[in-house]
Design a protein around this motif. Structure first.
Motif, PDB file in Angstrom:
ATOM      1  N   SER A  12       0.870  -1.182   0.000  1.00  0.00           N
ATOM      2  CA  SER A  12       0.000   0.000   0.000  1.00  0.00           C
ATOM      3  C   SER A  12       0.904   1.229   0.000  1.00  0.00           C
ATOM      4  CB  SER A  12      -0.946  -0.006   1.205  1.00  0.00           C
ATOM      5  OG  SER A  12      -0.227  -0.013   2.420  1.00  0.00           O
ATOM      6  N   ILE A  13       0.558   2.217  -0.800  1.00  0.00           N
ATOM      7  CA  ILE A  13       1.470   3.317  -1.113  1.00  0.00           C
ATOM      8  C   ILE A  13       1.604   4.352  -0.001  1.00  0.00           C
ATOM      9  CG2 ILE A  13      -0.183   4.853  -2.236  1.00  0.00           C
ATOM     10  CD1 ILE A  13       3.409   3.964  -3.457  1.00  0.00           C
ATOM     11  N   GLY A  14       0.660   4.353   0.970  1.00  0.00           N
ATOM     12  CA  GLY A  14       0.750   5.310   2.069  1.00  0.00           C
ATOM     13  C   GLY A  14       0.357   6.712   1.654  1.00  0.00           C
ATOM     14  N   ASP A  15       0.729   7.684   2.473  1.00  0.00           N
ATOM     15  CA  ASP A  15       0.411   9.089   2.188  1.00  0.00           C
ATOM     16  C   ASP A  15       1.364   9.616   1.113  1.00  0.00           C
ATOM     17  OD1 ASP A  15       0.459  12.099   2.496  1.00  0.00           O
ATOM     18  OD2 ASP A  15      -1.055  11.609   3.995  1.00  0.00           O
ATOM     19  N   LEU A  16       0.816  10.007  -0.016  1.00  0.00           N
ATOM     20  CA  LEU A  16       1.630  10.424  -1.158  1.00  0.00           C
ATOM     21  C   LEU A  16       2.381  11.733  -0.921  1.00  0.00           C
ATOM     22  CD1 LEU A  16      -0.913   9.438  -3.931  1.00  0.00           C
ATOM     23  CD2 LEU A  16       1.365   8.429  -3.619  1.00  0.00           C
ATOM     24  N   ASN A  17       2.006  12.479   0.101  1.00  0.00           N
ATOM     25  CA  ASN A  17       2.743  13.698   0.444  1.00  0.00           C
ATOM     26  C   ASN A  17       3.934  13.422   1.362  1.00  0.00           C
ATOM     27  OD1 ASN A  17       1.112  15.301  -1.090  1.00  0.00           O
ATOM     28  ND2 ASN A  17      -0.042  16.181   0.610  1.00  0.00           N
ATOM     29  N   GLY A  18       4.090  12.157   1.761  1.00  0.00           N
ATOM     30  CA  GLY A  18       5.198  11.773   2.623  1.00  0.00           C
ATOM     31  C   GLY A  18       6.282  11.039   1.852  1.00  0.00           C
ATOM     32  N   LEU A  34      13.693  -8.287  -7.270  1.00  0.00           N
ATOM     33  CA  LEU A  34      12.728  -9.144  -7.970  1.00  0.00           C
ATOM     34  C   LEU A  34      13.112 -10.617  -7.895  1.00  0.00           C
ATOM     35  CD1 LEU A  34      12.028  -6.940 -11.116  1.00  0.00           C
ATOM     36  CD2 LEU A  34      10.737  -7.060  -8.985  1.00  0.00           C
ATOM     37  N   ASP A  35      14.314 -10.902  -7.408  1.00  0.00           N
ATOM     38  CA  ASP A  35      14.709 -12.292  -7.188  1.00  0.00           C
ATOM     39  C   ASP A  35      14.004 -12.877  -5.957  1.00  0.00           C
ATOM     40  OD1 ASP A  35      16.462 -12.169  -9.334  1.00  0.00           O
ATOM     41  OD2 ASP A  35      18.195 -11.655  -8.085  1.00  0.00           O
ATOM     42  N   PHE A  36      13.539 -11.998  -5.060  1.00  0.00           N
ATOM     43  CA  PHE A  36      12.960 -12.446  -3.798  1.00  0.00           C
ATOM     44  C   PHE A  36      11.438 -12.465  -3.790  1.00  0.00           C
ATOM     45  CE2 PHE A  36      17.060 -10.404  -2.874  1.00  0.00           C
ATOM     46  CZ  PHE A  36      17.715 -11.452  -2.247  1.00  0.00           C
ATOM     47  N   CYS A  37      10.821 -11.639  -4.624  1.00  0.00           N
ATOM     48  CA  CYS A  37       9.370 -11.540  -4.590  1.00  0.00           C
ATOM     49  C   CYS A  37       8.846 -10.889  -5.866  1.00  0.00           C
ATOM     50  CB  CYS A  37       8.920 -10.712  -3.379  1.00  0.00           C
ATOM     51  SG  CYS A  37       9.467  -8.974  -3.439  1.00  0.00           S
ATOM     52  N   THR A  38       7.528 -10.949  -6.021  1.00  0.00           N
ATOM     53  CA  THR A  38       6.844 -10.241  -7.100  1.00  0.00           C
ATOM     54  C   THR A  38       6.053  -9.098  -6.470  1.00  0.00           C
ATOM     55  OG1 THR A  38       6.651 -12.232  -8.454  1.00  0.00           O
ATOM     56  CG2 THR A  38       5.129 -10.429  -8.936  1.00  0.00           C
ATOM     57  N   PRO A  39       6.528  -7.852  -6.601  1.00  0.00           N
ATOM     58  CA  PRO A  39       5.837  -6.740  -5.952  1.00  0.00           C
ATOM     59  C   PRO A  39       4.576  -6.303  -6.696  1.00  0.00           C
ATOM     60  CG  PRO A  39       7.751  -5.945  -7.161  1.00  0.00           C
ATOM     61  CD  PRO A  39       7.771  -7.445  -7.275  1.00  0.00           C
ATOM     62  N   VAL A  40       3.548  -5.974  -5.933  1.00  0.00           N
ATOM     63  CA  VAL A  40       2.311  -5.416  -6.482  1.00  0.00           C
ATOM     64  C   VAL A  40       2.026  -4.138  -5.698  1.00  0.00           C
ATOM     65  CG1 VAL A  40      -0.110  -5.797  -7.019  1.00  0.00           C
ATOM     66  CG2 VAL A  40       1.460  -7.752  -6.944  1.00  0.00           C
ATOM     67  N   ILE A  41       2.235  -2.999  -6.350  1.00  0.00           N
ATOM     68  CA  ILE A  41       2.036  -1.698  -5.706  1.00  0.00           C
ATOM     69  C   ILE A  41       0.610  -1.226  -5.986  1.00  0.00           C
ATOM     70  CG2 ILE A  41       2.832   0.685  -5.542  1.00  0.00           C
ATOM     71  CD1 ILE A  41       5.538  -0.297  -6.678  1.00  0.00           C
ATOM     72  N   PHE A  42      -0.144  -0.942  -4.935  1.00  0.00           N
ATOM     73  CA  PHE A  42      -1.532  -0.521  -5.078  1.00  0.00           C
ATOM     74  C   PHE A  42      -1.583   1.005  -5.122  1.00  0.00           C
ATOM     75  CE2 PHE A  42      -1.744  -4.821  -3.770  1.00  0.00           C
ATOM     76  CZ  PHE A  42      -2.937  -5.321  -4.277  1.00  0.00           C
ATOM     77  N   ASN A 113      -8.257 -12.162  -0.257  1.00  0.00           N
ATOM     78  CA  ASN A 113      -8.641 -13.043  -1.369  1.00  0.00           C
ATOM     79  C   ASN A 113      -7.496 -13.938  -1.857  1.00  0.00           C
ATOM     80  OD1 ASN A 113     -11.240 -11.969  -1.392  1.00  0.00           O
ATOM     81  ND2 ASN A 113     -10.685 -10.362  -2.867  1.00  0.00           N
ATOM     82  N   ASP A 114      -6.337 -13.830  -1.190  1.00  0.00           N
ATOM     83  CA  ASP A 114      -5.140 -14.597  -1.571  1.00  0.00           C
ATOM     84  C   ASP A 114      -4.604 -14.225  -2.952  1.00  0.00           C
ATOM     85  OD1 ASP A 114      -5.027 -16.092   0.818  1.00  0.00           O
ATOM     86  OD2 ASP A 114      -6.556 -17.468   0.077  1.00  0.00           O
ATOM     87  N   ASP A 115      -4.913 -13.024  -3.429  1.00  0.00           N
ATOM     88  CA  ASP A 115      -4.328 -12.528  -4.674  1.00  0.00           C
ATOM     89  C   ASP A 115      -2.892 -12.056  -4.442  1.00  0.00           C
ATOM     90  OD1 ASP A 115      -6.590 -13.044  -6.211  1.00  0.00           O
ATOM     91  OD2 ASP A 115      -7.482 -11.098  -5.737  1.00  0.00           O
ATOM     92  N   ILE A 116      -2.590 -11.711  -3.187  1.00  0.00           N
ATOM     93  CA  ILE A 116      -1.216 -11.459  -2.756  1.00  0.00           C
ATOM     94  C   ILE A 116      -0.969 -12.313  -1.522  1.00  0.00           C
ATOM     95  CG2 ILE A 116      -1.001  -9.129  -3.721  1.00  0.00           C
ATOM     96  CD1 ILE A 116      -1.661  -8.014  -0.942  1.00  0.00           C
ATOM     97  N   ASP A 117       0.296 -12.579  -1.228  1.00  0.00           N
ATOM     98  CA  ASP A 117       0.633 -13.455  -0.104  1.00  0.00           C
ATOM     99  C   ASP A 117       0.878 -12.689   1.181  1.00  0.00           C
ATOM    100  OD1 ASP A 117       0.617 -15.901  -1.662  1.00  0.00           O
ATOM    101  OD2 ASP A 117       2.482 -15.183  -2.570  1.00  0.00           O
ATOM    102  N   VAL A 118       1.508 -11.528   1.065  1.00  0.00           N
ATOM    103  CA  VAL A 118       1.836 -10.711   2.236  1.00  0.00           C
ATOM    104  C   VAL A 118       1.584  -9.242   1.890  1.00  0.00           C
ATOM    105  CG1 VAL A 118       3.584 -12.336   3.070  1.00  0.00           C
ATOM    106  CG2 VAL A 118       4.273 -10.464   1.568  1.00  0.00           C
ATOM    107  N   LEU A 119       1.524  -8.420   2.936  1.00  0.00           N
ATOM    108  CA  LEU A 119       1.295  -6.983   2.743  1.00  0.00           C
ATOM    109  C   LEU A 119       2.351  -6.182   3.482  1.00  0.00           C
ATOM    110  CD1 LEU A 119      -0.431  -4.504   1.895  1.00  0.00           C
ATOM    111  CD2 LEU A 119      -1.802  -4.882   3.959  1.00  0.00           C
ATOM    112  N   VAL A 120       2.957  -5.225   2.779  1.00  0.00           N
ATOM    113  CA  VAL A 120       3.866  -4.258   3.395  1.00  0.00           C
ATOM    114  C   VAL A 120       3.242  -2.886   3.199  1.00  0.00           C
ATOM    115  CG1 VAL A 120       6.197  -3.301   3.482  1.00  0.00           C
ATOM    116  CG2 VAL A 120       5.860  -5.706   2.863  1.00  0.00           C
ATOM    117  N   THR A 121       3.039  -2.164   4.286  1.00  0.00           N
ATOM    118  CA  THR A 121       2.358  -0.872   4.210  1.00  0.00           C
ATOM    119  C   THR A 121       3.355   0.280   4.337  1.00  0.00           C
ATOM    120  OG1 THR A 121       1.926  -0.879   6.602  1.00  0.00           O
ATOM    121  CG2 THR A 121       0.225  -1.801   5.177  1.00  0.00           C
ATOM    122  N   ALA A 122       3.287   1.217   3.405  1.00  0.00           N
ATOM    123  CA  ALA A 122       4.060   2.457   3.527  1.00  0.00           C
ATOM    124  C   ALA A 122       3.339   3.367   4.525  1.00  0.00           C
ATOM    125  CB  ALA A 122       4.199   3.132   2.167  1.00  0.00           C
ATOM    126  N   PRO A 123       4.041   4.324   5.130  1.00  0.00           N
ATOM    127  CA  PRO A 123       3.447   5.126   6.208  1.00  0.00           C
ATOM    128  C   PRO A 123       2.258   5.986   5.765  1.00  0.00           C
ATOM    129  CG  PRO A 123       5.836   5.309   6.212  1.00  0.00           C
ATOM    130  CD  PRO A 123       5.466   4.623   4.932  1.00  0.00           C
TER     131      PRO A 123
END
Length: 358
Positions: A12-18, A34-42, A113-123
Protein backbone atom coordinates in the motif's frame (compact mmCIF):
# COMPACT_ATOMS: atom_id res chain seq x y z
CA UNK A 1 10.82 -28.51 -14.50
CA UNK A 2 8.11 -26.17 -13.23
CA UNK A 3 9.41 -22.83 -11.99
CA UNK A 4 8.55 -22.03 -8.37
CA UNK A 5 6.29 -18.98 -8.20
CA UNK A 6 7.69 -16.16 -6.11
CA UNK A 7 5.86 -14.71 -3.13
CA UNK A 8 3.43 -11.99 -4.23
CA UNK A 9 4.20 -8.99 -2.06
CA UNK A 10 1.47 -6.35 -1.94
CA UNK A 11 2.38 -2.76 -1.07
CA UNK A 12 0.00 0.00 0.00
CA UNK A 13 1.47 3.32 -1.11
CA UNK A 14 0.75 5.31 2.07
CA UNK A 15 0.41 9.09 2.19
CA UNK A 16 1.63 10.42 -1.16
CA UNK A 17 2.74 13.70 0.44
CA UNK A 18 5.20 11.77 2.62
CA UNK A 19 8.27 9.63 1.95
CA UNK A 20 6.35 6.38 1.43
CA UNK A 21 6.41 6.44 -2.36
CA UNK A 22 10.11 7.29 -2.36
CA UNK A 23 11.15 4.37 -0.17
CA UNK A 24 8.90 1.96 -2.08
CA UNK A 25 10.17 2.91 -5.54
CA UNK A 26 13.82 3.20 -4.50
CA UNK A 27 13.67 -0.26 -2.93
CA UNK A 28 12.50 -1.83 -6.18
CA UNK A 29 14.69 0.34 -8.38
CA UNK A 30 17.23 -2.34 -7.44
CA UNK A 31 16.28 -5.11 -9.87
CA UNK A 32 17.81 -7.74 -7.57
CA UNK A 33 14.77 -7.35 -5.30
CA UNK A 34 12.73 -9.14 -7.97
CA UNK A 35 14.71 -12.29 -7.19
CA UNK A 36 12.96 -12.45 -3.80
CA UNK A 37 9.37 -11.54 -4.59
CA UNK A 38 6.84 -10.24 -7.10
CA UNK A 39 5.84 -6.74 -5.95
CA UNK A 40 2.31 -5.42 -6.48
CA UNK A 41 2.04 -1.70 -5.71
CA UNK A 42 -1.53 -0.52 -5.08
CA UNK A 43 -1.77 2.99 -6.55
CA UNK A 44 -2.02 4.04 -10.22
CA UNK A 45 0.27 3.93 -13.22
CA UNK A 46 -0.11 7.71 -13.63
CA UNK A 47 1.11 8.52 -10.14
CA UNK A 48 3.98 6.03 -10.28
CA UNK A 49 5.13 7.55 -13.60
CA UNK A 50 5.13 11.01 -11.97
CA UNK A 51 7.00 9.76 -8.89
CA UNK A 52 9.55 7.86 -10.98
CA UNK A 53 10.47 11.15 -12.67
CA UNK A 54 10.41 13.02 -9.35
CA UNK A 55 13.02 10.68 -7.88
CA UNK A 56 14.98 10.25 -11.13
CA UNK A 57 14.62 6.47 -11.13
CA UNK A 58 15.07 4.00 -13.97
CA UNK A 59 12.71 1.25 -12.81
CA UNK A 60 10.27 -0.29 -15.27
CA UNK A 61 6.79 -1.33 -14.25
CA UNK A 62 3.60 -2.63 -15.76
CA UNK A 63 0.08 -1.48 -14.95
CA UNK A 64 -2.49 -4.14 -14.09
CA UNK A 65 -6.21 -4.03 -13.28
CA UNK A 66 -6.38 -7.25 -11.29
CA UNK A 67 -3.83 -8.20 -8.59
CA UNK A 68 -4.19 -11.88 -9.45
CA UNK A 69 -2.69 -11.08 -12.89
CA UNK A 70 0.65 -9.90 -11.47
CA UNK A 71 3.62 -11.25 -13.43
CA UNK A 72 6.78 -12.66 -11.84
CA UNK A 73 9.93 -10.74 -12.62
CA UNK A 74 8.05 -7.46 -13.02
CA UNK A 75 7.11 -4.51 -10.83
CA UNK A 76 3.33 -4.56 -11.00
CA UNK A 77 1.24 -1.45 -10.35
CA UNK A 78 -2.38 -2.19 -9.55
CA UNK A 79 -4.55 0.67 -10.85
CA UNK A 80 -6.72 1.46 -7.84
CA UNK A 81 -7.73 4.83 -9.30
CA UNK A 82 -7.42 6.49 -12.71
CA UNK A 83 -7.64 10.23 -11.98
CA UNK A 84 -4.72 12.56 -11.24
CA UNK A 85 -3.75 13.26 -7.63
CA UNK A 86 -2.47 16.69 -6.60
CA UNK A 87 0.70 16.05 -4.58
CA UNK A 88 2.21 18.70 -2.31
CA UNK A 89 5.09 17.07 -0.47
CA UNK A 90 5.22 17.71 3.25
CA UNK A 91 1.61 18.89 3.57
CA UNK A 92 -1.20 17.30 5.56
CA UNK A 93 -4.07 16.90 3.10
CA UNK A 94 -7.32 14.91 3.65
CA UNK A 95 -7.70 14.58 -0.15
CA UNK A 96 -4.36 12.79 -0.36
CA UNK A 97 -5.36 10.81 2.72
CA UNK A 98 -8.33 9.51 0.74
CA UNK A 99 -5.98 7.87 -1.77
CA UNK A 100 -3.89 6.39 1.04
CA UNK A 101 -7.04 4.65 2.25
CA UNK A 102 -8.05 3.51 -1.25
CA UNK A 103 -4.64 1.90 -1.65
CA UNK A 104 -4.82 0.22 1.77
CA UNK A 105 -8.39 -0.95 1.20
CA UNK A 106 -7.57 -2.53 -2.17
CA UNK A 107 -4.37 -4.15 -0.86
CA UNK A 108 -6.18 -5.58 2.16
CA UNK A 109 -8.94 -7.00 -0.05
CA UNK A 110 -6.30 -8.64 -2.26
CA UNK A 111 -4.65 -10.11 0.84
CA UNK A 112 -7.97 -11.52 2.07
CA UNK A 113 -8.64 -13.04 -1.37
CA UNK A 114 -5.14 -14.60 -1.57
CA UNK A 115 -4.33 -12.53 -4.67
CA UNK A 116 -1.22 -11.46 -2.76
CA UNK A 117 0.63 -13.46 -0.10
CA UNK A 118 1.84 -10.71 2.24
CA UNK A 119 1.30 -6.98 2.74
CA UNK A 120 3.87 -4.26 3.40
CA UNK A 121 2.36 -0.87 4.21
CA UNK A 122 4.06 2.46 3.53
CA UNK A 123 3.45 5.13 6.21
CA UNK A 124 0.11 6.95 6.46
CA UNK A 125 -0.67 10.25 8.11
CA UNK A 126 -3.06 9.25 10.88
CA UNK A 127 -4.93 12.56 10.70
CA UNK A 128 -5.24 12.90 6.92
CA UNK A 129 -6.59 9.38 6.42
CA UNK A 130 -9.50 9.74 8.86
CA UNK A 131 -12.94 9.40 7.24
CA UNK A 132 -16.19 7.47 7.54
CA UNK A 133 -14.37 4.48 6.07
CA UNK A 134 -11.26 4.76 8.24
CA UNK A 135 -11.86 5.71 11.85
CA UNK A 136 -8.84 4.06 13.48
CA UNK A 137 -5.66 5.26 15.23
CA UNK A 138 -3.52 3.36 12.72
CA UNK A 139 -2.99 0.40 10.38
CA UNK A 140 -2.99 -2.18 13.18
CA UNK A 141 -6.55 -1.56 14.34
CA UNK A 142 -7.91 -1.42 10.78
CA UNK A 143 -6.26 -4.72 9.88
CA UNK A 144 -7.53 -6.31 13.09
CA UNK A 145 -11.06 -5.58 11.89
CA UNK A 146 -10.49 -6.76 8.34
CA UNK A 147 -8.44 -9.89 9.03
CA UNK A 148 -9.08 -12.79 11.38
CA UNK A 149 -7.28 -12.88 14.71
CA UNK A 150 -6.24 -10.59 17.56
CA UNK A 151 -3.69 -8.01 16.48
CA UNK A 152 -0.57 -6.95 18.34
CA UNK A 153 2.04 -4.35 17.42
CA UNK A 154 5.34 -6.23 17.41
CA UNK A 155 8.49 -4.22 16.72
CA UNK A 156 11.23 -6.52 15.50
CA UNK A 157 14.87 -6.82 14.50
CA UNK A 158 17.05 -9.93 14.47
CA UNK A 159 18.21 -9.17 18.04
CA UNK A 160 15.32 -7.26 19.66
CA UNK A 161 11.57 -7.89 19.64
CA UNK A 162 9.13 -5.72 21.59
CA UNK A 163 5.40 -6.29 21.82
CA UNK A 164 2.89 -3.87 23.33
CA UNK A 165 0.06 -4.52 25.78
CA UNK A 166 -1.49 -1.24 24.59
CA UNK A 167 -0.48 0.68 21.49
CA UNK A 168 -2.30 3.85 20.42
CA UNK A 169 -3.92 4.55 23.80
CA UNK A 170 -3.70 7.89 25.62
CA UNK A 171 -1.32 7.78 28.59
CA UNK A 172 -4.06 8.78 31.05
CA UNK A 173 -6.05 5.66 30.07
CA UNK A 174 -3.28 3.06 30.26
CA UNK A 175 -3.90 1.79 33.81
CA UNK A 176 -7.63 1.31 33.23
CA UNK A 177 -7.09 -0.53 29.92
CA UNK A 178 -4.59 -3.10 31.23
CA UNK A 179 -6.55 -6.03 32.65
CA UNK A 180 -5.64 -9.67 33.43
CA UNK A 181 -7.54 -10.70 30.30
CA UNK A 182 -5.59 -8.27 28.11
CA UNK A 183 -2.24 -9.35 29.56
CA UNK A 184 -3.09 -13.02 29.01
CA UNK A 185 -4.26 -12.40 25.44
CA UNK A 186 -1.25 -10.35 24.37
CA UNK A 187 1.30 -12.73 25.89
CA UNK A 188 -0.45 -15.67 24.21
CA UNK A 189 -0.14 -13.87 20.85
CA UNK A 190 3.55 -13.13 21.38
CA UNK A 191 4.23 -16.69 22.52
CA UNK A 192 2.51 -18.14 19.46
CA UNK A 193 4.11 -15.74 16.96
CA UNK A 194 7.58 -16.50 18.32
CA UNK A 195 6.91 -20.19 17.70
CA UNK A 196 5.23 -20.08 14.30
CA UNK A 197 6.81 -16.98 12.75
CA UNK A 198 10.33 -17.01 14.22
CA UNK A 199 11.09 -20.73 14.82
CA UNK A 200 11.57 -20.33 18.60
CA UNK A 201 10.28 -23.54 20.20
CA UNK A 202 10.29 -22.46 23.86
CA UNK A 203 10.07 -18.65 23.94
CA UNK A 204 11.47 -16.72 26.89
CA UNK A 205 9.51 -13.50 27.44
CA UNK A 206 10.20 -10.50 29.70
CA UNK A 207 7.42 -8.14 30.84
CA UNK A 208 8.02 -4.52 31.83
CA UNK A 209 6.17 -2.97 34.76
CA UNK A 210 3.28 -0.56 34.35
CA UNK A 211 4.49 2.03 36.86
CA UNK A 212 7.97 3.45 37.56
CA UNK A 213 10.08 0.79 39.35
CA UNK A 214 7.17 -1.62 38.76
CA UNK A 215 5.29 0.22 41.48
CA UNK A 216 7.90 -0.27 44.25
CA UNK A 217 5.68 -2.82 46.01
CA UNK A 218 2.64 -0.59 45.79
CA UNK A 219 4.28 2.69 46.79
CA UNK A 220 4.04 4.09 43.22
CA UNK A 221 0.71 2.72 42.07
CA UNK A 222 -0.87 -0.65 42.81
CA UNK A 223 -1.42 -1.95 39.25
CA UNK A 224 1.79 -3.99 39.17
CA UNK A 225 1.07 -5.68 42.51
CA UNK A 226 -2.64 -6.24 42.03
CA UNK A 227 -2.92 -6.92 38.27
CA UNK A 228 0.38 -7.61 36.53
CA UNK A 229 2.24 -9.84 39.03
CA UNK A 230 -0.68 -12.22 39.79
CA UNK A 231 -1.46 -12.58 36.08
CA UNK A 232 2.15 -13.39 35.19
CA UNK A 233 2.20 -15.96 37.99
CA UNK A 234 -0.87 -17.70 36.52
CA UNK A 235 0.70 -17.68 33.04
CA UNK A 236 3.89 -19.26 34.42
CA UNK A 237 1.82 -21.97 36.09
CA UNK A 238 0.62 -22.96 32.60
CA UNK A 239 4.19 -23.62 31.51
CA UNK A 240 5.13 -20.42 29.65
CA UNK A 241 8.55 -18.89 30.34
CA UNK A 242 7.35 -15.40 31.28
CA UNK A 243 9.37 -13.23 33.66
CA UNK A 244 8.87 -9.89 35.36
CA UNK A 245 7.69 -7.30 35.85
CA UNK A 246 10.98 -5.52 35.28
CA UNK A 247 11.62 -1.86 35.96
CA UNK A 248 11.62 -0.28 32.48
CA UNK A 249 14.17 2.46 33.22
CA UNK A 250 17.09 0.08 33.74
CA UNK A 251 16.03 -2.92 31.65
CA UNK A 252 17.52 -1.75 28.35
CA UNK A 253 20.52 0.16 29.69
CA UNK A 254 21.65 -2.96 31.53
CA UNK A 255 21.23 -4.96 28.29
CA UNK A 256 18.95 -7.38 30.12
CA UNK A 257 16.79 -7.53 26.98
CA UNK A 258 19.47 -9.70 25.38
CA UNK A 259 18.51 -12.53 27.74
CA UNK A 260 15.01 -12.85 26.26
CA UNK A 261 13.38 -13.73 22.95
CA UNK A 262 10.86 -10.91 23.33
CA UNK A 263 9.95 -8.05 25.63
CA UNK A 264 6.41 -6.95 26.48
CA UNK A 265 5.98 -3.22 27.16
CA UNK A 266 2.90 -1.87 28.91
CA UNK A 267 2.40 1.08 26.59
CA UNK A 268 3.56 2.63 23.32
CA UNK A 269 6.43 4.91 24.35
CA UNK A 270 7.74 2.53 27.01
CA UNK A 271 8.47 0.06 24.21
CA UNK A 272 9.08 2.19 21.14
CA UNK A 273 11.50 4.72 22.62
CA UNK A 274 14.13 2.08 23.48
CA UNK A 275 13.36 0.12 20.31
CA UNK A 276 13.91 3.09 18.02
CA UNK A 277 16.92 4.27 20.00
CA UNK A 278 18.60 0.88 19.58
CA UNK A 279 17.52 0.05 16.04
CA UNK A 280 16.03 3.07 14.23
CA UNK A 281 16.20 2.72 10.47
CA UNK A 282 16.58 -1.06 10.62
CA UNK A 283 13.54 -2.08 12.64
CA UNK A 284 10.24 -3.43 11.35
CA UNK A 285 6.68 -3.11 12.61
CA UNK A 286 5.00 -6.53 12.33
CA UNK A 287 1.31 -7.03 13.10
CA UNK A 288 1.31 -10.31 15.00
CA UNK A 289 -1.76 -12.39 15.72
CA UNK A 290 -3.47 -12.11 12.34
CA UNK A 291 -4.10 -14.89 9.83
CA UNK A 292 -2.08 -12.93 7.25
CA UNK A 293 1.39 -11.36 7.30
CA UNK A 294 1.71 -7.57 7.39
CA UNK A 295 4.85 -5.53 8.04
CA UNK A 296 5.84 -1.87 7.71
CA UNK A 297 8.90 0.32 8.29
CA UNK A 298 9.50 1.60 11.82
CA UNK A 299 8.98 5.27 10.91
CA UNK A 300 6.25 7.62 9.75
CA UNK A 301 5.62 9.89 6.77
CA UNK A 302 8.59 12.19 7.56
CA UNK A 303 6.89 15.22 5.98
CA UNK A 304 9.94 17.34 6.85
CA UNK A 305 12.05 15.60 4.17
CA UNK A 306 9.32 14.46 1.77
CA UNK A 307 10.11 15.18 -1.87
CA UNK A 308 13.77 15.96 -1.21
CA UNK A 309 14.98 12.59 -2.52
CA UNK A 310 16.86 11.93 0.74
CA UNK A 311 14.80 9.27 2.55
CA UNK A 312 16.55 6.19 3.96
CA UNK A 313 15.07 2.99 2.50
CA UNK A 314 16.65 0.53 4.96
CA UNK A 315 13.63 0.03 7.22
CA UNK A 316 11.24 -0.46 4.30
CA UNK A 317 13.61 -2.93 2.65
CA UNK A 318 13.85 -4.80 5.97
CA UNK A 319 10.05 -4.84 6.13
CA UNK A 320 9.98 -6.52 2.71
CA UNK A 321 12.52 -9.16 3.72
CA UNK A 322 10.83 -9.80 7.07
CA UNK A 323 7.42 -10.25 5.42
CA UNK A 324 8.92 -12.87 3.09
CA UNK A 325 10.79 -14.61 5.91
CA UNK A 326 7.77 -14.70 8.25
CA UNK A 327 5.52 -16.00 5.48
CA UNK A 328 7.91 -18.88 4.81
CA UNK A 329 8.33 -19.67 8.53
CA UNK A 330 4.57 -19.70 9.08
CA UNK A 331 3.99 -21.95 6.07
CA UNK A 332 6.63 -24.37 7.30
CA UNK A 333 5.21 -24.33 10.85
CA UNK A 334 1.69 -25.09 9.64
CA UNK A 335 2.95 -27.95 7.51
CA UNK A 336 4.87 -29.44 10.45
CA UNK A 337 1.84 -29.01 12.72
CA UNK A 338 -0.46 -30.71 10.21
CA UNK A 339 1.98 -33.59 9.79
CA UNK A 340 2.23 -33.98 13.56
CA UNK A 341 -1.57 -34.06 13.88
CA UNK A 342 -1.83 -36.66 11.10
CA UNK A 343 0.84 -38.75 12.80
CA UNK A 344 -0.94 -38.48 16.14
CA UNK A 345 -4.23 -39.41 14.43
CA UNK A 346 -2.66 -42.57 13.00
CA UNK A 347 -1.28 -43.48 16.43
CA UNK A 348 -4.71 -42.99 18.04
CA UNK A 349 -6.36 -45.13 15.32
CA UNK A 350 -3.80 -47.90 15.74
CA UNK A 351 -4.22 -47.75 19.50
CA UNK A 352 -8.02 -48.16 19.17
CA UNK A 353 -7.61 -51.09 16.77
CA UNK A 354 -5.10 -52.77 19.07
CA UNK A 355 -7.39 -52.32 22.08
CA UNK A 356 -10.36 -53.71 20.11
CA UNK A 357 -8.43 -56.75 18.90
CA UNK A 358 -7.24 -57.53 22.37
Amino acid sequence: MKQVQKIKLGISIGDLNGIGSEIVLKTFDDSRMLDFCTPVIFASAKIITFLKKQYKLSLNFQGIDDPSKAIDGKINVMNVWKENVNINFGEEDPEVGKYAFLSLEAATAALKNDDIDVLVTAPINKSSIQSENFNFPGHTDYLARELEGESLMFMITDTLKIGLLTDHVALKDIASVITPELIQKKIDIIHETLKQDFRIQKPKIAVLGINPHSGDNGVIGKEDEEILKPTLHKIREKGKLVYGPYSADSFFGSKNYKNFDAVVASYHDQGLIPFKTLSFGNGVNFTAGLNKVRTSPDHGTAFEIAGTNSANINSFKEAVFKAIEIYKCRKEYRKLTQNALKKQGRKDTNKKLFTKDN
